[in-house]
Design a protein around this motif. Sequence first.
Motif, PDB file in Angstrom:
ATOM      1  N   LEU A   1       0.874  -1.168   0.000  1.00 55.52           N
ATOM      2  CA  LEU A   1       0.000   0.000   0.000  1.00 55.52           C
ATOM      3  C   LEU A   1       0.914   1.220   0.000  1.00 55.52           C
ATOM      4  N   ARG A   2       0.643   2.138  -0.898  1.00 55.65           N
ATOM      5  CA  ARG A   2       1.438   3.367  -0.986  1.00 55.65           C
ATOM      6  C   ARG A   2       0.576   4.556  -0.595  1.00 55.65           C
ATOM      7  N   PHE A   3       1.174   5.499   0.115  1.00 55.01           N
ATOM      8  CA  PHE A   3       0.479   6.711   0.517  1.00 55.01           C
ATOM      9  C   PHE A   3       0.246   7.576  -0.726  1.00 55.01           C
ATOM     10  N   ALA A   4      -1.014   7.811  -1.081  1.00 55.29           N
ATOM     11  CA  ALA A   4      -1.345   8.680  -2.209  1.00 55.29           C
ATOM     12  C   ALA A   4      -1.719  10.075  -1.713  1.00 55.29           C
ATOM     13  N   VAL A   5      -2.407  10.129  -0.577  1.00 56.17           N
ATOM     14  CA  VAL A   5      -2.813  11.396   0.034  1.00 56.17           C
ATOM     15  C   VAL A   5      -2.550  11.295   1.536  1.00 56.17           C
ATOM     16  N   VAL A   6      -1.910  12.310   2.081  1.00 60.87           N
ATOM     17  CA  VAL A   6      -1.669  12.379   3.520  1.00 60.87           C
ATOM     18  C   VAL A   6      -2.059  13.775   3.987  1.00 60.87           C
ATOM     19  N   GLN A   7      -2.982  13.835   4.928  1.00 59.30           N
ATOM     20  CA  GLN A   7      -3.388  15.103   5.537  1.00 59.30           C
ATOM     21  C   GLN A   7      -3.408  14.901   7.047  1.00 59.30           C
ATOM     22  N   ASN A   8      -2.705  15.782   7.766  1.00 61.87           N
ATOM     23  CA  ASN A   8      -2.695  15.693   9.215  1.00 61.87           C
ATOM     24  C   ASN A   8      -2.331  17.062   9.773  1.00 61.87           C
ATOM     25  N   GLU A   9      -3.271  17.674  10.463  1.00 66.19           N
ATOM     26  CA  GLU A   9      -3.073  19.036  10.982  1.00 66.19           C
ATOM     27  C   GLU A   9      -1.878  19.128  11.920  1.00 66.19           C
ATOM     28  N   VAL A  10      -1.773  18.202  12.857  1.00 67.05           N
ATOM     29  CA  VAL A  10      -0.709  18.244  13.857  1.00 67.05           C
ATOM     30  C   VAL A  10       0.663  18.062  13.207  1.00 67.05           C
ATOM     31  N   LEU A  11       0.791  17.041  12.366  1.00 70.12           N
ATOM     32  CA  LEU A  11       2.083  16.778  11.732  1.00 70.12           C
ATOM     33  C   LEU A  11       2.458  17.853  10.719  1.00 70.12           C
ATOM     34  N   ALA A  12       1.480  18.399  10.006  1.00 69.88           N
ATOM     35  CA  ALA A  12       1.774  19.467   9.042  1.00 69.88           C
ATOM     36  C   ALA A  12       2.314  20.701   9.760  1.00 69.88           C
ATOM     37  N   LYS A  13       1.763  21.017  10.928  1.00 68.42           N
ATOM     38  CA  LYS A  13       2.271  22.162  11.698  1.00 68.42           C
ATOM     39  C   LYS A  13       3.682  21.906  12.206  1.00 68.42           C
ATOM     40  N   ARG A  14       3.914  20.677  12.651  1.00 66.48           N
ATOM     41  CA  ARG A  14       5.205  20.336  13.231  1.00 66.48           C
ATOM     42  C   ARG A  14       6.298  20.157  12.164  1.00 66.48           C
ATOM     43  N   MET A  15       5.973  19.464  11.071  1.00 68.55           N
ATOM     44  CA  MET A  15       6.980  19.103  10.067  1.00 68.55           C
ATOM     45  C   MET A  15       6.935  19.973   8.821  1.00 68.55           C
ATOM     46  N   GLY A  16       5.798  20.597   8.588  1.00 68.28           N
ATOM     47  CA  GLY A  16       5.568  21.242   7.301  1.00 68.28           C
ATOM     48  C   GLY A  16       4.897  20.244   6.384  1.00 68.28           C
ATOM     49  N   ASP A  17       3.996  20.722   5.563  1.00 69.05           N
ATOM     50  CA  ASP A  17       3.201  19.849   4.705  1.00 69.05           C
ATOM     51  C   ASP A  17       4.084  19.054   3.734  1.00 69.05           C
ATOM     52  N   LYS A  18       5.031  19.721   3.117  1.00 71.96           N
ATOM     53  CA  LYS A  18       5.891  19.071   2.116  1.00 71.96           C
ATOM     54  C   LYS A  18       6.740  17.962   2.741  1.00 71.96           C
ATOM     55  N   GLU A  19       7.339  18.236   3.884  1.00 69.62           N
ATOM     56  CA  GLU A  19       8.172  17.235   4.568  1.00 69.62           C
ATOM     57  C   GLU A  19       7.327  16.060   5.052  1.00 69.62           C
ATOM     58  N   MET A  20       6.135  16.345   5.543  1.00 69.87           N
ATOM     59  CA  MET A  20       5.246  15.281   5.999  1.00 69.87           C
ATOM     60  C   MET A  20       4.916  14.338   4.835  1.00 69.87           C
ATOM     61  N   ARG A  21       4.564  14.916   3.697  1.00 66.63           N
ATOM     62  CA  ARG A  21       4.233  14.095   2.522  1.00 66.63           C
ATOM     63  C   ARG A  21       5.435  13.272   2.055  1.00 66.63           C
ATOM     64  N   ARG A  22       6.608  13.885   2.067  1.00 64.95           N
ATOM     65  CA  ARG A  22       7.821  13.180   1.657  1.00 64.95           C
ATOM     66  C   ARG A  22       8.094  12.000   2.596  1.00 64.95           C
ATOM     67  N   PHE A  23       7.936  12.234   3.889  1.00 62.02           N
ATOM     68  CA  PHE A  23       8.157  11.169   4.873  1.00 62.02           C
ATOM     69  C   PHE A  23       7.249   9.979   4.592  1.00 62.02           C
ATOM     70  N   PHE A  24       5.957  10.227   4.422  1.00 63.38           N
ATOM     71  CA  PHE A  24       5.021   9.131   4.228  1.00 63.38           C
ATOM     72  C   PHE A  24       5.166   8.477   2.858  1.00 63.38           C
ATOM     73  N   ALA A  25       5.538   9.236   1.851  1.00 59.52           N
ATOM     74  CA  ALA A  25       5.727   8.654   0.515  1.00 59.52           C
ATOM     75  C   ALA A  25       6.840   7.609   0.529  1.00 59.52           C
ATOM     76  N   SER A  26       7.777   7.754   1.448  1.00 58.21           N
ATOM     77  CA  SER A  26       8.895   6.810   1.526  1.00 58.21           C
ATOM     78  C   SER A  26       8.595   5.622   2.448  1.00 58.21           C
ATOM     79  N   GLN A  27       7.351   5.494   2.900  1.00 57.13           N
ATOM     80  CA  GLN A  27       6.978   4.458   3.867  1.00 57.13           C
ATOM     81  C   GLN A  27       5.865   3.535   3.350  1.00 57.13           C
ATOM     82  N   PRO A  28       6.076   2.792   2.254  1.00 58.10           N
ATOM     83  CA  PRO A  28       4.992   1.890   1.822  1.00 58.10           C
ATOM     84  C   PRO A  28       4.731   0.815   2.874  1.00 58.10           C
ATOM     85  N   LEU A  29       3.493   0.345   2.907  1.00 57.68           N
ATOM     86  CA  LEU A  29       3.110  -0.721   3.839  1.00 57.68           C
ATOM     87  C   LEU A  29       3.025  -2.045   3.088  1.00 57.68           C
ATOM     88  N   SER A  30       3.674  -3.049   3.606  1.00 59.87           N
ATOM     89  CA  SER A  30       3.618  -4.371   3.001  1.00 59.87           C
ATOM     90  C   SER A  30       2.346  -5.078   3.455  1.00 59.87           C
TER      91      SER A  30
END
Length: 192
Positions: free
Chosen positions: A28-57
Amino acid sequence: LLERIVAEARRFTNAEGGTLFLRSDDELRFAVVQNEVLAKRMGDKEMRRFFASQPLSLTEPSLAGYVTLTGQSISLPDAYEVSSSQPYLFNQAIDERLSYQTGSVLVVPLQEPNGEVIGVLQLLNARDGADTVVPFDKELEGLVRALASQAAVAIRNTRLEELSFKDPLTGVFNRRYFSVRLDEESKRHTRF
């Protein structure tokens, strides 16, 4: 469209976060990631990059993996209290890495009409008027499933369109069909 579907599902369930996963073989690959808390802490772009690199087997037990493999929704009032008797588990590793606390979770399949699950919509941390994490409202599950169905239709249509223009034979057919239709329209208008 997928971003909007996740945003709408979050809006009417008052969820802090939402993720849309797409199935790719046994992942499973992250196609859309939205999270108010993490976006504030990491920034939206960094949050998306982090999750894009984390596929689930799908070979590892998880909430999203279970929903993908069975087509059954999961609603948990507290992700950390999953019983060991359940056929799925909540992986706390991402929460630990991000210093995040997942509470309530709602996971629904993105299912095609033939029953095939092509992805998953996962919502995190429903909140009440006092901004306290609460379980997801059971009455809203049907609406979330309907949105997930719309996402599945949109994804399927996009994939079919891509295939029809990438496939040499279908692409030739489509170009020939549109050319013939345009010629017919042109001739019809010149007669009048």
